[in-house]
Design a protein around this motif. Structure first.
Motif, PDB file in Angstrom:
ATOM      1  N   SER A 104     -32.060 -16.801  64.038  1.00  0.00           N
ATOM      2  CA  SER A 104     -32.409 -15.439  63.664  1.00  0.00           C
ATOM      3  C   SER A 104     -31.316 -14.867  62.758  1.00  0.00           C
ATOM      4  O   SER A 104     -30.230 -15.443  62.616  1.00  0.00           O
ATOM      5  CB  SER A 104     -32.552 -14.567  64.914  1.00  0.00           C
ATOM      6  OG  SER A 104     -31.297 -14.414  65.551  1.00  0.00           O
TER       7      SER A 104
ATOM      8  N   SER B 135     -26.112  -4.639  57.273  1.00  0.00           N
ATOM      9  CA  SER B 135     -27.171  -3.920  56.555  1.00  0.00           C
ATOM     10  C   SER B 135     -28.484  -4.689  56.512  1.00  0.00           C
ATOM     11  O   SER B 135     -29.552  -4.087  56.374  1.00  0.00           O
ATOM     12  CB  SER B 135     -26.717  -3.590  55.130  1.00  0.00           C
ATOM     13  OG  SER B 135     -26.486  -4.779  54.398  1.00  0.00           O
TER      14      SER B 135
ATOM     15  N   LEU C 209     -29.696  -6.446  58.985  1.00  0.00           N
ATOM     16  CA  LEU C 209     -30.128  -6.728  60.354  1.00  0.00           C
ATOM     17  C   LEU C 209     -30.876  -5.545  60.959  1.00  0.00           C
ATOM     18  O   LEU C 209     -30.726  -4.400  60.531  1.00  0.00           O
ATOM     19  CB  LEU C 209     -28.904  -7.036  61.228  1.00  0.00           C
ATOM     20  CG  LEU C 209     -27.971  -8.144  60.728  1.00  0.00           C
ATOM     21  CD1 LEU C 209     -26.771  -8.263  61.649  1.00  0.00           C
ATOM     22  CD2 LEU C 209     -28.703  -9.471  60.631  1.00  0.00           C
ATOM     23  N   ASP C 210     -31.700  -5.819  61.983  1.00  0.00           N
ATOM     24  CA  ASP C 210     -32.379  -4.761  62.722  1.00  0.00           C
ATOM     25  C   ASP C 210     -31.340  -3.877  63.414  1.00  0.00           C
ATOM     26  O   ASP C 210     -30.225  -4.309  63.726  1.00  0.00           O
ATOM     27  CB  ASP C 210     -33.314  -5.357  63.775  1.00  0.00           C
ATOM     28  CG  ASP C 210     -34.481  -6.108  63.141  1.00  0.00           C
ATOM     29  OD1 ASP C 210     -34.792  -5.826  61.972  1.00  0.00           O
ATOM     30  OD2 ASP C 210     -35.043  -6.982  63.820  1.00  0.00           O
ATOM     31  N   VAL C 211     -31.736  -2.644  63.707  1.00  0.00           N
ATOM     32  CA  VAL C 211     -30.797  -1.676  64.272  1.00  0.00           C
ATOM     33  C   VAL C 211     -30.207  -2.174  65.586  1.00  0.00           C
ATOM     34  O   VAL C 211     -28.994  -2.038  65.831  1.00  0.00           O
ATOM     35  CB  VAL C 211     -31.492  -0.317  64.479  1.00  0.00           C
ATOM     36  CG1 VAL C 211     -30.566   0.651  65.196  1.00  0.00           C
ATOM     37  CG2 VAL C 211     -31.927   0.267  63.140  1.00  0.00           C
ATOM     38  N   SER C 212     -31.023  -2.747  66.453  1.00  0.00           N
ATOM     39  CA  SER C 212     -30.515  -3.214  67.750  1.00  0.00           C
ATOM     40  C   SER C 212     -29.515  -4.354  67.564  1.00  0.00           C
ATOM     41  O   SER C 212     -28.516  -4.444  68.293  1.00  0.00           O
ATOM     42  CB  SER C 212     -31.677  -3.677  68.634  1.00  0.00           C
ATOM     43  OG  SER C 212     -32.394  -4.736  68.001  1.00  0.00           O
ATOM     44  N   ILE C 213     -29.756  -5.210  66.590  1.00  0.00           N
ATOM     45  CA  ILE C 213     -28.845  -6.326  66.312  1.00  0.00           C
ATOM     46  C   ILE C 213     -27.576  -5.817  65.647  1.00  0.00           C
ATOM     47  O   ILE C 213     -26.483  -6.343  65.873  1.00  0.00           O
ATOM     48  CB  ILE C 213     -29.539  -7.387  65.440  1.00  0.00           C
ATOM     49  CG1 ILE C 213     -30.853  -7.840  66.092  1.00  0.00           C
ATOM     50  CG2 ILE C 213     -28.630  -8.587  65.228  1.00  0.00           C
ATOM     51  CD1 ILE C 213     -30.677  -8.428  67.469  1.00  0.00           C
ATOM     52  N   GLN C 214     -27.697  -4.774  64.829  1.00  0.00           N
ATOM     53  CA  GLN C 214     -26.528  -4.179  64.198  1.00  0.00           C
ATOM     54  C   GLN C 214     -25.494  -3.780  65.241  1.00  0.00           C
ATOM     55  O   GLN C 214     -24.297  -4.047  65.095  1.00  0.00           O
ATOM     56  CB  GLN C 214     -26.929  -2.947  63.382  1.00  0.00           C
ATOM     57  CG  GLN C 214     -27.643  -3.244  62.081  1.00  0.00           C
ATOM     58  CD  GLN C 214     -27.913  -1.977  61.286  1.00  0.00           C
ATOM     59  OE1 GLN C 214     -27.398  -0.915  61.591  1.00  0.00           O
ATOM     60  NE2 GLN C 214     -28.732  -2.085  60.256  1.00  0.00           N
TER      61      GLN C 214
END
Length: 322
Positions: A153, A180, A182-187
């Motif tokens: 991922s 930047s 990446l999804d917000v949760s992954i950030q």
């Protein structure tokens, strides 16, 4: 005050622009035009600004991926061009696109092992132990070492990129928009990982981003860049509480949902950023600044002290104070 790890003085990087059948030189893009700042050991300095302001170019010049046209870059007091290979390995970079920074034909093990092979002096067993150790540090299992980048991922790929950067024990890491894509949760997971490894290994970061919320979370100090110049630099809390430069105020005004929390008059920018080939005279922000006066068109402002470790390049500091 802690030791100055990296010092940049009046750094410039111009790109020639050619036009026509014979590619005659039309002018230059002033991507980085007289930038100066210091990064202290163990801190995170944020660098923010609109797209095209020169943030990424600056990072690549620091690491000598682009040659500088003028100015100084000193690491622990020495010019970066004078560093030997072992010293240069202490300066590393996490790129924005983790997939683009990894070889799609190489398995994860080879990607992380590469710095050790280039450095030399490590046995096959030592390299394997180091790779597995680094995978554990970034929250991945040994099984990930046998996978290719396309089997991971986006968040996992960025963890692999961070693991590779940690090889050979770096001291200074440039993070160029590392979350930047990446999804917000992954950030949030990657930001927490960066903070954890910084605390564990005493790392120093130059963190580049256009996301002011991300920068506020991870940075100790923040430098605001516009059209190749530093407009303001200050401790993070001071910058968000009482920004001094109109451009900084405009950036904070644009944060969704933040308008009601501002302690200053909201500024809405109009128009596009001027062309870096022919920037405005005087203050580069004056063509979009609602407070600009005649002096702004004729004199370029210097970074002036306006508080504890707080500097702003504005002729109207006395009028905008408060």
């Amino acid at each position: 005050m802690t030791e100055v790890l990296l010092e940049v003085k009046e750094l410039k990087k111009y790109f020639p622009v050619a036009q026509g059948m014979f590619y005659r030189r039309k002018g230059v893009i002033r991507a980085v035009d007289g930038v100066s700042f210091q990064v202290h050991r163990g801190e995170t300095l944020g660098l923010v600004g609109e797209s095209g302001c020169g943030k990424s170019t600056l990072s690549r010049v620091i690491l000598q991926l682009f040659p500088r046209d003028a100015g100084e870059i000193r690491y622990r007091g020495r010019d970066v061009e004078e560093l030997d290979r072992s010293q240069r390995s202490k300066l590393r970079m996490v790129f924005q696109n983790p997939y683009g920074s990894l070889n799609p034909k190489e398995k994860v093990f080879s990607a992380i092992a590469e710095p050790y092979r280039i450095a030399g002096g490590y046995s096959r067993q030592q390299i394997e132990e180091e790779v597995l150790h680094l995978l554990g540090l970034v929250g991945l299992s040994p099984a990930h070492a046998r996978r290719y980048p396309h089997e991971l991922s986006g968040g996992q790929r960025q963890r692999i990129a961070i693991a590779r950067v940690l090889a050979l024990e770096p001291e200074f890491i440039i993070c160029d928009e590392p979350v930047s894509a990446l999804d917000v949760s992954i950030q949030a997971q990657i930001l927490n990982l960066l903070k954890d490894i910084q605390e564990e290994f005493g790392l120093t970061y130059l963190f580049i981003s256009h996301d002011l919320a991300v920068v506020k979370y991870i940075c100790d100090r923040i430098a605001v860049m516009y059209l190749g110049k530093i407009m303001e630099i200050a401790p993070a809390r001071a910058l968000y509480a009482k920004p001094k430069h109109p451009y900084t105020r405009a950036l904070l005004s644009a944060v969704p949902g933040a308008a009601d929390q501002l302690s200053f008059e909201r500024i809405v920018l109009e128009g596009d950023t001027p062309n870096a080939i022919d920037p405005p005279s005087g203050c580069r922000f004056r063509t979009r600044c609602p407070y600009a006066e005649e002096v702004c068109a004729h004199e370029e402002p210097d970074l002036t002290s306006c508080g504890t470790e707080h500097f702003s390049a504005c002729h109207l500091l006395h009028k905008l104070a408060g």
